[in-house]
Design a protein around this motif. Structure first.
Motif, short mmCIF file in Angstrom:
data_model
loop_
_atom_site.label_atom_id
_atom_site.label_comp_id
_atom_site.label_asym_id
_atom_site.label_seq_id
_atom_site.Cartn_x
_atom_site.Cartn_y
_atom_site.Cartn_z
N LEU A 86 6.50 -6.22 -10.24
CA LEU A 86 7.26 -7.44 -10.54
C LEU A 86 8.63 -7.04 -11.07
CD1 LEU A 86 7.49 -10.52 -11.05
CD2 LEU A 86 6.45 -10.11 -13.29
N LEU A 87 9.67 -7.52 -10.42
CA LEU A 87 11.02 -7.20 -10.86
C LEU A 87 11.46 -8.22 -11.89
CD1 LEU A 87 12.07 -6.33 -7.29
CD2 LEU A 87 11.97 -4.71 -9.20
N THR A 88 11.74 -7.74 -13.07
CA THR A 88 12.13 -8.63 -14.16
C THR A 88 12.98 -7.85 -15.17
OG1 THR A 88 11.27 -9.71 -16.18
CG2 THR A 88 9.76 -8.22 -15.08
N CYS A 112 10.14 -10.50 -5.98
CA CYS A 112 11.51 -10.79 -6.42
C CYS A 112 11.55 -12.20 -7.00
CB CYS A 112 12.47 -10.74 -5.23
SG CYS A 112 12.47 -9.18 -4.36
N GLY A 113 11.92 -12.29 -8.26
CA GLY A 113 12.08 -13.60 -8.88
C GLY A 113 13.46 -14.18 -8.59
N ARG A 114 13.63 -15.44 -8.91
CA ARG A 114 14.92 -16.14 -8.87
C ARG A 114 14.88 -17.19 -9.97
NH1 ARG A 114 19.84 -15.20 -6.02
NH2 ARG A 114 19.30 -13.18 -5.18
N SER A 131 12.47 -3.23 -14.56
CA SER A 131 13.86 -3.69 -14.64
C SER A 131 14.74 -2.56 -14.09
CB SER A 131 14.21 -3.93 -16.11
OG SER A 131 15.61 -3.95 -16.28
N ILE A 132 15.87 -2.91 -13.47
CA ILE A 132 16.75 -1.81 -13.05
C ILE A 132 17.84 -1.53 -14.08
CG2 ILE A 132 16.30 -1.90 -10.58
CD1 ILE A 132 19.23 -3.15 -10.42
N GLY A 133 17.87 -2.31 -15.14
CA GLY A 133 18.86 -2.02 -16.17
C GLY A 133 18.99 -3.18 -17.13
N PRO A 134 19.62 -2.93 -18.29
CA PRO A 134 19.69 -3.96 -19.32
C PRO A 134 20.79 -4.98 -19.05
CG PRO A 134 20.66 -1.92 -20.11
CD PRO A 134 20.21 -1.65 -18.71
N TYR A 135 20.63 -5.72 -17.99
CA TYR A 135 21.56 -6.81 -17.66
C TYR A 135 20.78 -7.79 -16.79
CZ TYR A 135 21.80 -3.21 -14.09
OH TYR A 135 21.45 -2.23 -13.20
N ILE A 136 21.28 -9.02 -16.72
CA ILE A 136 20.54 -10.06 -15.99
C ILE A 136 21.22 -10.34 -14.65
CG2 ILE A 136 19.57 -12.40 -16.09
CD1 ILE A 136 18.64 -10.85 -18.47
N LEU A 137 20.46 -10.15 -13.58
CA LEU A 137 20.93 -10.51 -12.24
C LEU A 137 20.34 -11.87 -11.88
CD1 LEU A 137 20.21 -7.03 -10.68
CD2 LEU A 137 22.45 -7.91 -11.32
N SER A 138 20.76 -12.40 -10.74
CA SER A 138 20.24 -13.72 -10.34
C SER A 138 18.94 -13.64 -9.56
CB SER A 138 21.27 -14.46 -9.48
OG SER A 138 22.46 -14.58 -10.21
N GLY A 139 18.58 -12.44 -9.13
CA GLY A 139 17.35 -12.32 -8.35
C GLY A 139 16.87 -10.88 -8.30
N GLY A 140 15.64 -10.71 -7.82
CA GLY A 140 15.04 -9.38 -7.76
C GLY A 140 15.37 -8.62 -6.48
N1 SAM Z 1 14.08 -14.90 -17.85
C1 SAM Z 1 13.89 -14.45 -16.53
C2 SAM Z 1 12.95 -13.23 -16.48
O1 SAM Z 1 12.68 -12.66 -17.53
O2 SAM Z 1 12.48 -12.84 -15.40
C3 SAM Z 1 15.24 -14.07 -15.94
C4 SAM Z 1 15.34 -14.57 -14.59
S1 SAM Z 1 16.64 -13.82 -13.65
C5 SAM Z 1 17.94 -14.96 -13.81
C6 SAM Z 1 16.04 -14.14 -12.06
C7 SAM Z 1 15.27 -13.00 -11.44
O3 SAM Z 1 16.16 -11.93 -11.20
C8 SAM Z 1 14.15 -12.40 -12.24
O4 SAM Z 1 12.95 -13.13 -12.08
C9 SAM Z 1 14.04 -11.00 -11.66
O5 SAM Z 1 13.23 -10.95 -10.51
C10 SAM Z 1 15.46 -10.71 -11.25
N2 SAM Z 1 16.19 -9.84 -12.20
C11 SAM Z 1 17.27 -10.18 -12.96
N3 SAM Z 1 17.73 -9.14 -13.65
C12 SAM Z 1 16.93 -8.09 -13.33
C13 SAM Z 1 16.90 -6.73 -13.74
N4 SAM Z 1 17.76 -6.23 -14.61
N5 SAM Z 1 15.95 -5.93 -13.19
C14 SAM Z 1 15.03 -6.41 -12.31
N6 SAM Z 1 15.02 -7.70 -11.90
C15 SAM Z 1 15.96 -8.53 -12.40
#
Ligand code: SAM
Length: 224
Positions: A86-88, A112-114, A131-140
């Motif tokens: 699970l990518l998160t 892959c989440g969104r 996780s691929i790193g300490p930052y938030i992307l929009s999707g996996g």
């Molecule tokens: N609070 C949500 C969580 O913890 O999953 C953040 C959602 S993020 C906006 C949308 C999706 O992007 C996540 O479900 C995940 O699949 C992916 N994602 C965002 N940042 C990521 C990261 N650094 N590494 C892996 N996946 C990431």
């Protein structure tokens, strides 16, 4: 090695699959990347993959049932040495050591989440949260591509020129790289500055070149 990707944006992978070494590795059957469109696993007329979060709050959450059906449809359970990832951003941070561990598997299934992520109950079907790193992307999707590339590079035959791997890991323990240069040996900028390649690299003296490279190693990855 088979990579399965469960995503609501399958077309994001179009060029990734069709270019460069990833394309060649598929042609050579070193890797097989299978993209699964989550919408195909919905049962309602609108093919809805997300819904509002219980308890309120902003954003939408990917529903558990299409994800569950997609996993069931992939039929990976009897495959030895596989992982559902699970990518998160809250997962364990991916590194080269994990890439090496993954390269020994037969199959990895990426979820892959969104939006606000996937219904947390999917964690019951997941082996690792990454996780691929300490930052938030929009999707996996980009994290899945990053991991596939890092893992594929370690598979025999992926890098046509075996040297490319070996020269980079020659000075063991840590993964290190030395600075590299190519022609021209003198590059002149617009304002006339001359940027020269270190002369030792043009000398043809292999011993001195090795020495120079050792001295100029830059460590690119910790924790390996
Ligand atoms: N609070 C949500 C969580 O913890 O999953 C953040 C959602 S993020 C906006 C949308 C999706 O992007 C996540 O479900 C995940 O699949 C992916 N994602 C965002 N940042 C990521 C990261 N650094 N590494 C892996 N996946 C990431």
């Amino acid at each position: 090695m088979v990579f399965d990707i469960i995503t609501i944006f399958p077309r994001l992978f179009d060029s990734f699959l069709r270019e460069s070494l990833i394309k060649k590795a598929q042609d050579k059957k070193i890797i097989d990347i299978r993209i699964h469109d989550l919408r195909k696993y919905t049962t309602d007329r609108h093919k809805q993959v997300d819904d509002r979060p219980f308890g309120g709050g902003a954003g939408m959450v990917i529903k558990i049932d299409p994800v569950y059906k997609a996993l069931e449809g992939i039929k990976y359970k009897d495959v030895p040495r596989k992982k559902v990832v699970l990518l998160t951003p809250t997962g364990r941070q991916f590194n080269q050591k994990m890439a090496a561990r993954y390269a020994k598997l037969n199959r990895i299934i990426f979820l892959c989440g969104r939006y606000e992520g996937i219904d947390a109950r999917v964690e019951r079907f997941v082996d690792e949260k990454v996780s691929i790193g300490p930052y938030i992307l929009s999707g996996g999707e980009i994290p899945a591509m990053a991991i596939i590339e890092a893992v594929s590079r370690l598979l025999p035959g992926f890098l046509g020129n075996r040297e490319s791997i070996e020269s980079n890991i020659k000075y063991k323990d840590k993964i290190s790289e030395y600075p590299v240069y190519t022609r021209p040996d003198v590059f002149i900028t617009k304002d006339g500055k001359k940027l020269r390649v270190p002369p030792v690299l043009l000398s043809g003296n292999h011993k001195q070149i090795e020495e120079w490279r050792r001295k100029h190693l830059r460590q690119v990855l910790l924790d390996v």
